[in-house]
Design an enzyme around this catalytic site. Structure first.
Site, PDB file in Angstrom:
ATOM      1  N   SER A  28       1.159   2.105   1.907  1.00  0.00           N
ATOM      2  CA  SER A  28       1.841   1.032   1.188  1.00  0.00           C
ATOM      3  C   SER A  28       1.657  -0.277   1.948  1.00  0.00           C
ATOM      4  O   SER A  28       1.235  -0.286   3.119  1.00  0.00           O
ATOM      5  CB  SER A  28       3.338   1.340   1.092  1.00  0.00           C
ATOM      6  OG  SER A  28       3.908   1.379   2.403  1.00  0.00           O
ATOM      7  N   LYS A  29       1.995  -1.368   1.291  1.00  0.00           N
ATOM      8  CA  LYS A  29       1.918  -2.679   1.951  1.00  0.00           C
ATOM      9  C   LYS A  29       2.857  -2.707   3.153  1.00  0.00           C
ATOM     10  O   LYS A  29       2.516  -3.223   4.216  1.00  0.00           O
ATOM     11  CB  LYS A  29       2.275  -3.785   0.958  1.00  0.00           C
ATOM     12  CG  LYS A  29       2.195  -5.175   1.572  1.00  0.00           C
ATOM     13  CD  LYS A  29       2.574  -6.257   0.587  1.00  0.00           C
ATOM     14  CE  LYS A  29       2.468  -7.636   1.224  1.00  0.00           C
ATOM     15  NZ  LYS A  29       3.318  -7.819   2.413  1.00  0.00           N
TER      16      LYS A  29
END
Length: 508
Positions: A264-265
């Site tokens: 994920s970011k």
């Protein structure tokens, strides 16, 4: 096999995630391997999540990566338009067909009523409440309401959605090209919304209709879409498209570097590496996320790295040109299991590509960086020599200029270890003799510089190897670094003479 046609269909809801680039890449490689067509379609039916600038970002990202679509909103093609928001009228007749044949229905439930239904089902012990065959009988829709009531609500302008009517007795079988046979029972599926209250289709309806109309032969997409695949198979069946249903291939998840969960970011930010191909300035939060391009990754290196996220050629070869990737790629060699995103491996690929890069391009960057960031003027020839000097020692192009600053200034400090262990009268004599000989040689090749040093040391009965580190220190201040003879060649004999004499005075 029909003419291969594949599509990458991102939504313009933000920056293109590196996982999306991997999906685009696998579609591109499969198309090119099979002399097919790679299509880019923008799925922008969810207007509530539309982000200004996101479509242009997708376009620029794919261009930088070298993944060029054959058909797209910006290149055109025989199946235009390629934005779903511009195809709105197309979907109406297909949803009407489902309604007419009893495979879809109108639902008038308010958000509050839907929440109440989910709460009831949770209290009854259902872990994941669904609007399914059982639940639909308790809700406000054209199955539980009379024709007159439905007509009255529609004439009054009451908001409604159109849902797919799943037969709970239906058995769905899907032969995924990566995962093999997938079996799902209709009772586990819910009645997904096909048309929203704003008249726009959801992804489920629009992508099936568009894939059919655009003659898509293979749907290659992320594993997160696998739970939706049975619904899509049913839609193909009830829309009358079963004979032209594409083959599905669901790519493995890209996992965090430790393998614990999906990348994920937030995870990338925490570990300090990019997750977007280019810089992304979020128009809503104002947050700037640095891209792989701006971090110094070369597009070909990034593509080579991404190709190994879930695919393996089955050989020891790791470095592939794009042409070689196309020749070697096949979906049969894509793994089912999730694949770890190893940023150190990405850096390794970048180092390999940087070493083999044409010097002129990087030299231009070095020259500009030296001038703009450090106020140092140099020639293209010197910049190219710096590239060759440092290309084995850095990961990113922008690391070269700061690592070459010692070429433009006399040493300001000296390696203490070398001073204490190697700097003595013999070392002073060795470097002085060499400096005097260099004073007459403005231009000198690395080979000549080395031969001169060794010949002088032999003539003066001084051990060359023993004093090489001291020589380096008087020229650069450091005890180790790139090839010293190349440094001497770049600086020129007269400049090296002046440096050595300066250092001897400093080291008294």
């Amino acid at each position: 096999m029909d003419q291969v046609r594949v599509r990458f269909a991102p939504s313009p809801t933000g920056a293109l995630h590196i996982g999306g680039v991997r999906t685009a890449l696998f579609n591109y490689l499969f198309a090119k391997k099979n002399n097919g067509t790679f299509i880019l379609r923008i799925e922008d039916t969810d207007q509530t999540r539309f982000v200004e600038g996101a479509e242009e970002y997708i376009k620029q990202s794919l261009e930088w990566c070298g993944i060029a679509p054959d058909e797209s909103p910006w290149t055109g093609g025989n199946y235009a338009p390629y934005r779903q928001s511009e195809r709105k009228e197309l979907y109406q007749k297909y949803v009407q067909k489902l309604l007419d044949e009893g495979n879809a229905y109108y639902a008038f439930d308010t958000p509050e009523e839907l929440d109440a239904m989910r709460e009831r089902l949770k209290e009854a012990g259902m872990a994941t409440p669904q609007y399914n065959a059982a639940a639909r009988r308790t809700m406000k829709n054209s199955i539980t309401l009379s024709e007159d009531e439905v007509k009255s609500k529609m004439e009054a302008g009451e908001p409604y959605v159109i849902r797919f009517k799943v037969d709970p007795k239906e058995e769905v079988r899907l032969n995924d090209m990566i995962r093999g046979w997938v079996h799902v029972h209709g009772s586990t599926l819910d009645d997904k919304v096909l048309m929203k209250s704003d008249g726009l289709p959801t992804y489920h309806l629009a992508n099936i209709v568009d894939d059919h109309l655009m003659k898509i032969t293979h749907v290659i997409r992320g594993e997160e879409w696998l739970p939706s695949a049975p619904l899509h198979v049913l839609l193909y069946k009830y829309l009358g498209f079963a004979d032209s249903m594409p083959q599905f291939a669901h790519l493995p998840l890209i996992l965090k570097p430790d393998g614990n969960g999906k990348l994920s970011k937030r995870a990338a930010d925490k570990l300090g590496f990019p997750i977007f191909p280019l810089n992304w300035n979020d128009p809503e939060s104002g947050e700037l996320s640095t891209g792989f391009k701006e971090e110094g990754y070369l597009p070909d290196a990034l593509i080579n790295f991404l190709s190994f996220l879930g695919w393996n050629p089955g050989t020891e070869q790791e470095l592939f040109s794009k042409k070689e990737l196309i020749q070697a790629f096949s979906l049969e060699k894509v793994n089912k299991a999730g694949t770890k995103f190893d940023i150190e491996k990405a850096k390794w690929f970048n180092q390999q590509y940087l070493k083999n890069k044409d010097g002129a391009e990087i030299a231009s960057l070095i020259k500009t960086q030296l001038e703009e960031q450090y106020g140092l003027t140099t020639t293209g020839e010197i910049a190219q020599a710096i590239f060759h000097l440092l290309k084995e020692r850095v990961t990113f192009p922008q690391e070269m200029a700061p690592n070459a600053l010692y070429l433009f200034q006399d040493p300001t400090e000296y390696d203490e270890k070398v001073v204490s262990k190697k700097w003595n009268e013999e070392a002073k004599k060795a470097v002085s003799i060499y400096a005097d000989a260099l004073n007459e040689k403005e231009d000198i090749s690395p080979e000549e510089a080395k031969e001169l040093f060794f010949n002088l040391m032999e003539a003066n009965d001084i051990k060359a190897g023993k004093n090489m580190q001291a020589l380096r220190m008087t020229i650069t201040g450091a005890g180790s670094g790139p090839d010293l003879m190349e440094i001497i060649s770049i600086l020129g004999g007269k400049a090296v003479h002046d440096r050595i004499k300066f250092s001897i005075n400093q080291l008294k």
